[in-house]
Design an enzyme around this catalytic site. Structure first.
Site, PDB file in Angstrom:
ATOM      1  N   GLY A  38      -9.926 107.027  44.965  1.00  0.00           N
ATOM      2  CA  GLY A  38     -10.110 107.088  46.538  1.00  0.00           C
ATOM      3  C   GLY A  38     -10.091 108.741  46.946  1.00  0.00           C
ATOM      4  O   GLY A  38     -10.136 109.492  48.267  1.00  0.00           O
ATOM      5  N   THR A  39     -10.690 110.713  45.894  1.00  0.00           N
ATOM      6  CA  THR A  39     -10.847 111.454  46.449  1.00  0.00           C
ATOM      7  C   THR A  39     -12.198 111.242  46.738  1.00  0.00           C
ATOM      8  O   THR A  39     -12.193 112.802  47.502  1.00  0.00           O
ATOM      9  CB  THR A  39     -10.257 112.093  45.337  1.00  0.00           C
ATOM     10  OG1 THR A  39     -10.651 111.585  43.579  1.00  0.00           O
ATOM     11  CG2 THR A  39      -8.886 112.085  44.542  1.00  0.00           C
ATOM     12  N   GLY A  40     -13.495 110.923  46.480  1.00  0.00           N
ATOM     13  CA  GLY A  40     -14.246 111.093  47.512  1.00  0.00           C
ATOM     14  C   GLY A  40     -15.949 110.951  46.197  1.00  0.00           C
ATOM     15  O   GLY A  40     -16.327 111.659  46.494  1.00  0.00           O
ATOM     16  N   GLU A  93      21.334 103.972  51.295  1.00  0.00           N
ATOM     17  CA  GLU A  93      20.486 104.929  51.432  1.00  0.00           C
ATOM     18  C   GLU A  93      20.937 106.786  52.235  1.00  0.00           C
ATOM     19  O   GLU A  93      20.544 107.471  51.960  1.00  0.00           O
ATOM     20  CB  GLU A  93      19.958 104.641  52.786  1.00  0.00           C
ATOM     21  CG  GLU A  93      18.414 103.516  52.317  1.00  0.00           C
ATOM     22  CD  GLU A  93      17.313 103.218  51.522  1.00  0.00           C
ATOM     23  OE1 GLU A  93      17.519 104.601  51.341  1.00  0.00           O
ATOM     24  OE2 GLU A  93      17.267 102.386  50.933  1.00  0.00           O
TER      25      GLU A  93
END
Length: 627
Positions: free
Chosen positions: A185-187, A407
C-alpha cells in the site's frame, strides 16, 4: 417351414448391429426350377455362425437328409440411414473438440492478444501482459506523494528514456531496471505508472504469478514473448508486480513438481535481463514486499541496478498524500488545515490506508445528508478502519463494567507513565471486529526507543488486566491482544535489541524463511530467554499494579464516566484526573487544542440555534425516519 407373415424370433436377433442379411431358402432338393416360385424370407441375425448352427439343428429335427439340406446365401445390404448412424458418434466427438478449442481461444487467446479460432489452444505460451499506450497513462509524479526520496531516485529513468543519447555519448549504459520494495500500500505500482506517464513511453504490466502455469514450459515461453514484444516497442517500461511469486530463491523447494517449472521460468527471466542480446530502451521495474526471499542472481547489478525502498510516509509525507486524495472532496475547512490535522492523527498509515480514510469519511458525511465533510467525519472513518463498525452486541451490566474498568486502566496508566503514548479517545462500544472496546493513542514518530520507553509501553498494555484484578479480584480473556503485544515487545528487547544483561550484547533475529527447527542458539540459551522474559513481565505487571492501586480513585472515575457516555476523549480525562505531569508532544497538543476549539464552536452554535425567543421555550419536535 416358415410362414411369409412370420418373422423369426430367436436369441440371435441383433439390437446393436446395423447389418441386415437377406436369406434365401431354396427347395428341399437344392435345385433351382424355373416353374417353381422361390420364396424369400428376410430377417436380421446377430451372428452367422450361430445362425448356421441353429439352422443345422432345426433341419436334423425335421429329418432332412444331409445331402439335401437347405442352401443359404448371404447378402450384406446397407442404407443411407445406417451409414449416417455409424459415423454420428465420431462427428459428435469432433464437434465437441472444436467447440472446446474455440472456447479456449476466447479465454486464453483473447488475454494474450492472439486472434483466430484456434489461438487459445496453441497460444497458451503467449504472455498475458497488459499493454498500456502512452496516451492512456494518466498518472504522473504529481499524483504520487509521500515518497520524495524514491521519486528523486527513479526520476533518472525518465531522463534515460526521454533522452538516452545524453548518457550514451559519454559511455554510460542505460540501467536495466529497478526493484521497488516496501510494505503493501505504499505506492510501488503507482510510482511505476508515474514513470511511464512522465516518460511518455508504452507500459507493459504483468504479475509474477501470471508466469506460473500447470503446463510445462509455459512460464519461460511467456517470458520470452513478453521481452520480444517489449524490444519491438522500445523505448518502453516493463513492470512485473509481485515478482517474488517467480523470483524466490532457487533450491529451497526440494526440486519437485511445480518448483522445477518456477525455477525454469526464473532462469529464463535471468537470461532475458542479462543483456546477451540488445534491449536498448527497455527498462524493467519490479515491485515486491518480500525482497528478502528473492534470488541473489535476480537482485544483482546488471539485472536490477537500483533497489528503491518505498517505506511508510512520515507526517510530512502523509500530509502531502492527504492533499492529493482530498482534492475531489468537498471539505468544511481548507485542504491544508484538514491534511495537517489528519496527518498527525494517522501515524503508521500507508498511502492506501489514507485513500481509504478519505473515501470512508465522504461516505459518512453522505449518510448524514451533509453538504460538506467535517473533521468529525474523518474521525469516525478512522475509528471504523481501526476498530470496525459499531456493533449492537448485547452485553450484560457486569461485562460492560469489566470492559469500562479495563479501558480505564489503560487510560490512567498511560496518563501517568512518562514515555507512554498520549491518549486520544477511549470507548466501550463493541465493534464488528470483535473488540468490546478500545483506546486510541497518538504514538510518537521516533526512530529510536530506549529500554525505559519500551517498558512504559509494556506497563500500559498490562494495565487493563491489572485493573480487572484490582476491582474484580480476577482476570478475563479480554487482555489477549494486550498480552500478544507484551510478548512481542519483551522478546524483541531480549532477542533483537540486546537489552538484557543476562543474554548480553547478542541478537537472534527471527528469520521468516527459516524452518521451525532452525535457530542460532542452544536449548540452554532458549531457556534463559524464557526465564528473562517471564521475569521482565512479572516486574512490569507488579509495577502496573502498584500504579493503579495508587490511582484507584482516578480509574474508578474514568470507568464511571465511560459507563455513562460510552466514549470519552482527552478533555474528559483531563477534567477528571487533572493535567498530565509530563511535557506533551507539540503535535499532540496542537491536535487536542484544535479539537477543543471545534467542540466549543459547535456547542455555541447549537446553543444559539435552540435559544428560545423572548424567553419562551420552543415546542419539542419529534422526527422519524424509516430506512
Amino acid at each position: 417351414m416358415f410362414d411369409d407373415s412370420t418373422q423369426m424370433q430367436d436369441g440371435f436377433s441383433s439390437t446393436s448391429s446395423n447389418d441386415e442379411f437377406s436369406t434365401r431358402l431354396n427347395n428341399n432338393n437344392g435345385t433351382s426350377q424355373s416353374n417353381q416360385p422361390q420364396i424369400a424370407y428376410r430377417f436380421a441375425i446377430g451372428s452367422v455362425d450361430a445362425f448356421e448352427k441353429k439352422l443345422e439343428e432345426a433341419q436334423k429335427v425335421v429329418g432332412i437328409d444331409p445331402y439335401h439340406e437347405i442352401p443359404v446365401q448371404y447378402t450384406n445390404e446397407t442404407t443411407t440411414r445406417s451409414e449416417i448412424l455409424s459415423v454420428l458418434p465420431s462427428l459428435f466427438l469432433m464437434a465437441a473438440a472444436l467447440y472446446f478449442m474455440r472456447f479456449a481461444a476466447g479465454s486464453m487467446g483473447g488475454a494474450s492478444g492472439g486472434g483466430g479460432p484456434m489461438g487459445g489452444m496453441f497460444q497458451v505460451g503467449k504472455s498475458t501482459h497488459k499493454k498500456i499506450k502512452p496516451e492512456d497513462v494518466k498518472v504522473n509524479f504529481s499524483n504520487v506523494a509521500g515518497c520524495d526520496e524514491a521519486k528523486k531516485e527513479i526520476v533518472e529513468f525518465v531522463d534515460f528514456l526521454q533522452s538516452p543519447e545524453q548518457f550514451t555519448k559519454l559511455g554510460a549504459k542505460l540501467p536495466s531496471g529497478a526493484l521497488l520494495c516496501g510494505p503493501p500500500g505504499t505506492g510501488k505500482t503507482l510510482l511505476a505508472k508515474a514513470v511511464a506517464g512522465e516518460a511518455g513511453v508504452p507500459f507493459f504490466s504483468i504479475s509474477g504469478s501470471d508466469f506460473i502455469e500447470m503446463f510445462v514450459g509455459v512460464g519461460p515461453s511467456r517470458v520470452r514473448d513478453l521481452f520480444k514484444e517489449a524490444r519491438a516497442n522500445s523505448p518502453c517500461i516493463v513492470f512485473i508486480d509481485e515478482i517474488d511469486a517467480v523470483g524466490r530463491q532457487r533450491g529451497r523447494g526440494g526440486g519437485a513438481g511445480g518448483n522445477d517449472e518456477r525455477e525454469n521460468t526464473l532462469n529464463q527471466l535471468l537470461v532475458e535481463m542479462d543483456g546477451f542480446d540488445s534491449k536498448t530502451g527497455v527498462v524493467v521495474l519490479a515491485g515486491t514486499n518480500r525482497v528478502d526471499i528473492l534470488d541473489q542472481a535476480l537482485t544483482r547489478p546488471g539485472r536490477f541496478d537500483r533497489q528503491i525502498t518505498i517505506d511508510k510516509p512520515d507526517v510530512r509525507g502523509r500530509r502531502d498524500i492527504f492533499k492529493v486524495h482530498l482534492e475531489g472532496i468537498t471539505l468544511e475547512d481548507s485542504i491544508d488545515a484538514v491534511a495537517g490535522r489528519l496527518a498527525g492523527l494517522t501515524p503508521g498509515f500507508a498511502g492506501a490506508d489514507i485513500a481509504n480514510i478519505c473515501n470512508e469519511s465522504a461516505i459518512v458525511a453522505a449518510r448524514r445528508k451533509a453538504d460538506t465533510v467535517s473533521m468529525d467525519d474523518f474521525e469516525k472513518a478512522t475509528d471504523r478502519i481501526i476498530g470496525g463498525l459499531e456493533s449492537n452486541k448485547i452485553m450484560s451490566k457486569e461485562e460492560r463494567s469489566i470492559v469500562a474498568h479495563h479501558e480505564a486502566g489503560h487510560a490512567v496508566a498511560g496518563w501517568f507513565l512518562e514515555h507512554a503514548d498520549p491518549l486520544l479517545k477511549v470507548t466501550i462500544i463493541p465493534r464488528t471486529s470483535g473488540a468490546l472496546g478500545f483506546a486510541q493513542y497518538l504514538p510518537k514518530e521516533v526512530s529510536l526507543r530506549t529500554q525505559d520507553e519500551i517498558m512504559d509501553i509494556v506497563c500500559m498494555a498490562l494495565a487493563g488486566r491489572a485493573a480487572e484484578e484490582i476491582f474484580f479480584g480476577g482476570v478475563t480473556t479480554g487482555a489477549s491482544d494486550d498480552l500478544r503485544r507484551v510478548t512481542d515487545l519483551v522478546y524483541s528487547t531480549i532477542q533483537v535489541y540486546g537489552m538484557n544483561q543476562r543474554l548480553g550484547q547478542l541478537a537472534y533475529p527471527k528469520d521468516p524463511n527459516a524452518q521451525w527447527d532452525e535457530r542460532q542458539y542452544s536449548e540452554k540459551t532458549a531457556r534463559a530467554m524464557d526465564e528473562e522474559a517471564k521475569r521482565i513481565v512479572d516486574e512490569a505487571y507488579q509495577r502496573t499494579l502498584d500504579l493503579l492501586k495508587e490511582r484507584k480513585e482516578d480509574v474508578k472515575k474514568v470507568a464511571e464516566l465511560l459507563l455513562e457516555k460510552e466514549t470519552i476523549v482527552h478533555d474528559d480525562v483531563y477534567d477528571l484526573v487533572g493535567p498530565r505531569p509530563f511535557k506533551g508532544d507539540p503535535m499532540y497538543d496542537d491536535f487536542v487544542s484544535r479539537r477543543r476549539e471545534r467542540k466549543e464552536s459547535k456547542d455555541s452554535s447549537n446553543e444559539a440555534s435552540v435559544s428560545p425567543p423572548d424567553g419562551e421555550f420552543p415546542e419539542p419536535v419529534l422526527a422519524f425516519r424509516s430506512y
